[in-house]
Each structure stands twice: as structure tokens, then as C-alpha cells.
Design a protein around this motif. Structure first.
Motif, PDB file in Angstrom:
ATOM      1  N   GLN A  29       0.706  -1.213  -0.128  1.00 33.65           N
ATOM      2  CA  GLN A  29      -0.183   0.016  -0.126  1.00 33.65           C
ATOM      3  C   GLN A  29       0.629   1.262  -0.140  1.00 33.65           C
ATOM      4  N   LEU A  30       1.801   1.184   0.883  1.00 30.51           N
ATOM      5  CA  LEU A  30       2.731   2.374   0.894  1.00 30.51           C
ATOM      6  C   LEU A  30       3.630   2.791  -0.172  1.00 30.51           C
ATOM      7  N   VAL A  31       4.035   1.554  -1.002  1.00 29.10           N
ATOM      8  CA  VAL A  31       4.920   1.678  -2.075  1.00 29.10           C
ATOM      9  C   VAL A  31       3.890   2.351  -3.370  1.00 29.10           C
ATOM     10  N   THR A  32       2.650   1.914  -3.475  1.00 28.84           N
ATOM     11  CA  THR A  32       1.867   2.566  -4.486  1.00 28.84           C
ATOM     12  C   THR A  32       1.580   4.048  -4.289  1.00 28.84           C
ATOM     13  N   ILE A  33       1.448   4.349  -2.789  1.00 29.81           N
ATOM     14  CA  ILE A  33       1.209   5.874  -2.565  1.00 29.81           C
ATOM     15  C   ILE A  33       2.712   6.695  -3.062  1.00 29.81           C
ATOM     16  N   SER A  34       3.635   5.972  -2.765  1.00 33.52           N
ATOM     17  CA  SER A  34       4.995   6.550  -2.891  1.00 33.52           C
ATOM     18  C   SER A  34       5.257   6.591  -4.343  1.00 33.52           C
ATOM     19  N   SER A  35       4.501   6.051  -5.346  1.00 38.77           N
ATOM     20  CA  SER A  35       4.833   5.857  -6.575  1.00 38.77           C
ATOM     21  C   SER A  35       6.115   4.917  -7.009  1.00 38.77           C
ATOM     22  N   GLY A  36       6.175   4.065  -6.220  1.00 41.52           N
ATOM     23  CA  GLY A  36       7.229   3.065  -6.403  1.00 41.52           C
ATOM     24  C   GLY A  36       8.614   3.378  -5.668  1.00 41.52           C
ATOM     25  N   ASP A  37       8.451   4.449  -5.162  1.00 31.13           N
ATOM     26  CA  ASP A  37       9.950   4.885  -4.367  1.00 31.13           C
ATOM     27  C   ASP A  37       9.982   3.922  -3.035  1.00 31.13           C
ATOM     28  N   VAL A  38      10.813   2.821  -3.119  1.00 33.65           N
ATOM     29  CA  VAL A  38      11.014   1.846  -2.217  1.00 33.65           C
ATOM     30  C   VAL A  38      11.471   2.550  -0.914  1.00 33.65           C
ATOM     31  N   LEU A  83      17.253   0.435  -3.600  1.00 38.21           N
ATOM     32  CA  LEU A  83      16.435  -0.570  -3.749  1.00 38.21           C
ATOM     33  C   LEU A  83      15.343  -0.381  -4.920  1.00 38.21           C
ATOM     34  N   GLN A  84      14.900  -1.373  -5.562  1.00 32.50           N
ATOM     35  CA  GLN A  84      13.800  -1.149  -6.548  1.00 32.50           C
ATOM     36  C   GLN A  84      12.881  -2.310  -6.313  1.00 32.50           C
ATOM     37  N   LEU A  85      11.720  -1.933  -7.001  1.00 29.11           N
ATOM     38  CA  LEU A  85      10.621  -3.156  -6.975  1.00 29.11           C
ATOM     39  C   LEU A  85      11.038  -4.125  -8.113  1.00 29.11           C
ATOM     40  N   THR A  86      10.595  -5.359  -7.840  1.00 30.42           N
ATOM     41  CA  THR A  86      10.775  -6.550  -9.144  1.00 30.42           C
ATOM     42  C   THR A  86       9.331  -6.782  -9.757  1.00 30.42           C
ATOM     43  N   ALA A  87       9.315  -7.538 -10.665  1.00 32.41           N
ATOM     44  CA  ALA A  87       8.044  -7.778 -11.487  1.00 32.41           C
ATOM     45  C   ALA A  87       7.123  -8.618 -10.239  1.00 32.41           C
ATOM     46  N   LYS A  88       7.688  -9.338  -9.277  1.00 32.82           N
ATOM     47  CA  LYS A  88       6.987  -9.946  -8.503  1.00 32.82           C
ATOM     48  C   LYS A  88       6.141  -9.233  -7.555  1.00 32.82           C
ATOM     49  N   SER A  89       6.781  -7.750  -7.123  1.00 35.76           N
ATOM     50  CA  SER A  89       6.224  -6.926  -6.503  1.00 35.76           C
ATOM     51  C   SER A  89       5.211  -6.246  -7.178  1.00 35.76           C
ATOM     52  N   GLU A  90       5.432  -5.818  -8.402  1.00 37.33           N
ATOM     53  CA  GLU A  90       4.312  -5.195  -9.309  1.00 37.33           C
ATOM     54  C   GLU A  90       3.132  -6.165  -9.546  1.00 37.33           C
ATOM     55  N   VAL A 233       0.738  -1.830 -17.911  1.00 38.75           N
ATOM     56  CA  VAL A 233       0.228  -1.816 -16.620  1.00 38.75           C
ATOM     57  C   VAL A 233       1.520  -1.918 -15.459  1.00 38.75           C
ATOM     58  N   LYS A 234       2.428  -2.417 -15.736  1.00 35.81           N
ATOM     59  CA  LYS A 234       3.654  -2.500 -15.155  1.00 35.81           C
ATOM     60  C   LYS A 234       4.080  -1.281 -14.413  1.00 35.81           C
ATOM     61  N   ASP A 235       3.663  -0.080 -15.254  1.00 34.52           N
ATOM     62  CA  ASP A 235       4.144   1.293 -14.952  1.00 34.52           C
ATOM     63  C   ASP A 235       3.376   1.996 -13.835  1.00 34.52           C
ATOM     64  N   LEU A 236       2.078   1.243 -13.682  1.00 34.21           N
ATOM     65  CA  LEU A 236       1.246   1.902 -12.987  1.00 34.21           C
ATOM     66  C   LEU A 236       1.644   2.345 -11.418  1.00 34.21           C
ATOM     67  N   PRO A 237       2.356   1.500 -10.655  1.00 35.95           N
ATOM     68  CA  PRO A 237       2.734   1.797  -9.521  1.00 35.95           C
ATOM     69  C   PRO A 237       3.897   2.921  -9.339  1.00 35.95           C
ATOM     70  N   TYR A 238       4.441   3.429 -10.720  1.00 31.17           N
ATOM     71  CA  TYR A 238       5.341   4.534 -10.466  1.00 31.17           C
ATOM     72  C   TYR A 238       4.968   5.651 -11.104  1.00 31.17           C
ATOM     73  N   LEU A 239       3.362   5.792 -11.477  1.00 27.04           N
ATOM     74  CA  LEU A 239       2.722   6.825 -12.062  1.00 27.04           C
ATOM     75  C   LEU A 239       2.319   8.088 -11.055  1.00 27.04           C
ATOM     76  N   GLU A 240       2.975   9.288 -11.234  1.00 30.34           N
ATOM     77  CA  GLU A 240       3.039  10.464 -10.852  1.00 30.34           C
ATOM     78  C   GLU A 240       2.296  11.351 -11.552  1.00 30.34           C
ATOM     79  N   VAL A 241       1.739  12.608 -10.615  1.00 27.43           N
ATOM     80  CA  VAL A 241       0.920  13.684 -11.185  1.00 27.43           C
ATOM     81  C   VAL A 241       2.183  14.691 -11.561  1.00 27.43           C
ATOM     82  N   GLY A 242       1.840  15.223 -12.687  1.00 25.55           N
ATOM     83  CA  GLY A 242       2.902  16.460 -13.149  1.00 25.55           C
ATOM     84  C   GLY A 242       2.227  17.863 -12.908  1.00 25.55           C
TER      85      GLY A 242
END
Length: 365
Positions: A29-38, A83-90, A233-242
Motif C-alpha cells: 500500500q505504501l509503495v503505491t502511494i509513494s509511486s514506487g519509491d521503495v 532498492l527497486q521493485l521487481t516484477a513480483k512486487s508489481e 500496466v507494470k508502469d502504474l505503481p510508478y505513476l505520478e502527477v505532473g
């Protein structure tokens, strides 16, 4: 000696110890809110641990991070040393969003959608009819057929004829092509309200739903600000508002281009937005006006809505804003397209998307 069962009150075991699975749910949940910032997500997790005692002396945040590595949820970016997310995390994030928004799905049959056509189809309906040549044995309702035989011939001369047979009607299925548009303009985080995270969760849940239950369908996702572009789809956790305005026209044009390439006749656009269109691209320049509803921008947007209607692409707008003049624009936009509009809170957004997705499967556009 009497043999039997003795019943006593069941007292569930008390397990206050932290475990990997419980911490993983929070972390995703937290990594979704942080746009993938581990790193930021783990800092937030540490703060929550300090406040709510999520861990113990036997299992701390350090142990959890090490388990994330061992289980393949995190990897190290050797160039940046982070640290970065893997495909398993996504995939875990998508599944978490699916369970949160739509609940755990029951296993079903073929992942297809209803159309108005019935007959020798894929899935049984509640309707029944007389037997016709070509109906399969699986369609015959034996209970109803035997009852008919008893009524027609009597118990003394019980026999089963073709006229006694009754079959369960089936429905044909179809494929659907959906484009989900997500507004990433600056207003999606204005006024202290995070609107982009629920939008991301809905997109991830819908993608995972289609993958599990309707694998023959297609879901394309695009984002729009000053411009529009397609994302995976794999890009969604990292999506940010600009720092963007809202170029709805660019989003609709790209959505139409994507759907033109899809062979199925059932096509639709879902648009999640919280604001009015405020931007157009003219050549290399941008025409922008954030004050009120600009006639030039609005007319171009309505023209595209009408064009979508002519080529039978309905647009469903999920408006996460309550301003009356914005609702009036969405009403007009929906009327021109002959689509649908929902004025949703962030909490109910996922359920509305899911309901409309299922409902539209019953139509041949």
C-alpha cells in the motif's frame, strides 16, 4: 462406553507476533502511494512501526527488508545503490488492489462477456426452451425433461421422447476492448487530497481482473496532462502527477487511435478525471486556459465525443469532483456521446468502474 463428540467454545489462538505477510500488505500500500519509491515507503513503514508497534524484538523492519530481498520482491539498483521493485512486487501490488477494490474473485468458467444473443453459446442462463436439433447433451435439463415425460405419457407408460426434452438456454460471448484514461494533471493532488493513488489502484485492479477472468479482452491504459501517452500496466505503481494542464482532447484522440486497431466490435473508453479540459496542442505550441470553461477547448472536446458516438465508442466518465459547473460540462459531454457519467467519491470509484465494465459486457455497441 458412549461414542460421540464433545463441543466446547472455540477460542482462536492469540498471535500478536508480526509476520512477513502482514507487513507485506502494508508495504504494498505504501509503495503505491509513494509511486514506487521503495526508500520512502520503507521510511513510512518505520514511522508506522514506531507509532503502532508493528514489529517486535524477534522480527524487525530489518528482517522484513531482508525477507523482501530473499523472496524476490526487491532488487538492488547497482548503479544508483538503491532498492527497486521487481516484477513480483508489481504483480503483488495489482493483486492487492484487486482484493481491496473488488474482493476475492471466485473461480468461474470461461472468461467471456454476455451479449443479447442466445442459443448454442458458452454459458448457461436461467431460461429454458424446447429441444432443437443441434443442441448438445450437456444442455438438456434431465429433471425437467423427465417431469415432462411423466405428464405427457403417465407413470404406467413412462418414456422419453424428443417432444419431452427441455434444454437450458445458453448465451453467446464476445470480446471487449477497453481504453482507460487517467488524468494526471496537477489538480489530482490539489487541496490536500490524493486522487491519483485511488485512480492507480482502480487501473491495477481492473487490469488484474481482466487478466484473471476475461483473458480474451484487451485493456489499454493511457494518461493525459498537457499531452497524452500510453503506459503499460507494470508502469502504474510508478505513476505520478505532473505540473500539467488537462488536455482531454489529446487523451481522446489517442484512445480512438488505439481502439481503431482492435478487431472486436465492442469498444469503450473509461475516463477518470477531476477537472475540466484546459489545454489544446496546436502544432508545437499549447493553448491553455484554466479560468472557467474555455469555449475553444470545450467545443473541440465535444466534437470528439460526437465522433466517438458515430463510430460506436461509448465513453464512461468517472468524475471525482463536485463543482456544479464541471458537472454541467460532463452532462453535456455525456449527452453528446450518448455515454454514461458517474460523480463518484474516491472511496466508491472502484466499485463503479467494475459495475459499469460488467454491465457494458452485456451490450453489442
Amino acid at each position: 462406553m458412549a461414542i460421540g463428540y464433545r463441543f466446547t467454545e472455540y477460542i482462536p489462538p492469540q498471535d500478536d507476533k508480526p509476520n512477513f505477510d502482514s507487513l507485506l500488505k502494508i508495504f504494498l500500500q505504501l509503495v503505491t502511494i509513494s509511486s514506487g519509491d521503495v526508500g520512502e515507503a520503507l521510511n513510512w513503514l518505520s514511522s508506522l512501526d514506531k507509532q503502532y508497534n508493528l514489529t517486535s524484538d524477534d522480527y524487525g523492519i530489518g528482517d522484513f527488508i531482508e525477507d523482501l530481498r530473499k523472496k524476490g520482491y526487491l532488487d538492488e539498483d547497482k548503479e544508483k545503490g538503491t532498492l527497486q521493485l521487481t516484477a513480483k512486487s508489481e504483480q503483488g501490488i495489482r493483486r492487492s488492489a484487486l482484493e481491496e477494490i473488488f474482493g476475492k474473485l471466485k473461480k468461474g468458467g470461461k472468461g467471456s462477456h454476455n451479449t443479447p444473443h442466445t442459443g448454442m453459446g458458452d454459458e448457461a442462463s436461467t431460461d429454458q426452451r424446447e429441444y432443437r436439433f443441434g443442441d448438445s447433451l450437456e444442455q438438456i435439463s434431465m429433471t425437467d425433461s423427465l417431469r415432462n415425460a411423466q405428464i405427457n405419457h403417465g407413470i404406467g407408460d413412462l418414456r422419453l421422447t424428443e417432444q419431452d426434452l427441455e434444454v437450458t438456454e445458453t448465451e453467446h460471448k464476445t470480446q471487449a476492448a477497453t481504453v482507460l484514461m487517467i488524468d494526471i494533471s496537477h489538480s489530482m493532488i490539489l487541496y490536500g487530497e490524493d486522487r491519483i493513488t485511488p485512480a492507480k489502484k482502480v487501473a491495477m485492479a481492473l487490469a488484474e481482473l481482466i487478466k484473471q477472468k476475461y483473458p480474451k479482452d484487451t485493456l489499454d491504459i493511457l494518461v493525459f496532462g498537457n499531452d497524452a501517452w500510453q503506459i503499460e500496466v507494470k508502469d502504474l505503481p510508478y505513476l505520478e502527477v505532473g505540473p500539467y494542464h488537462t488536455n482531454t482532447v489529446a487523451g481522446l484522440e489517442l484512445a480512438m487511435d488505439i481502439l481503431r486497431k482492435r478487431k472486436t466490435p465492442n469498444k469503450q473508453i473509461f475516463m477518470i478525471t477531476d477537472g475540466k479540459p484546459t489545454c489544446l496542442k496546436e502544432g508545437l505550441n499549447y493553448y491553455k486556459n484554466s479560468f472557467g470553461l474555455d469555449r475553444k477547448v470545450v467545443n473541440k472536446t465535444l466534437n470528439l465525443a460526437a465522433q466517438c458516438r458515430r463510430i460506436k465508442i461509448p465513453i464512461t466518465t468517472f468524475m471525482i469532483a463536485s463543482d456544479p459547473y464541471l458537472q454541467a460540462f460532463v452532462d453535456e459531454f455525456t449527452k453528446v456521446n450518448n455515454g454514461q457519467a458517474y460523480y463518484s467519491s474516491l472511496k466508491g470509484l472502484g466499485h463503479l468502474v467494475f459495475r459499469d465494465y460488467k454491465q457494458n459486457r452485456k451490450k453489442n455497441f
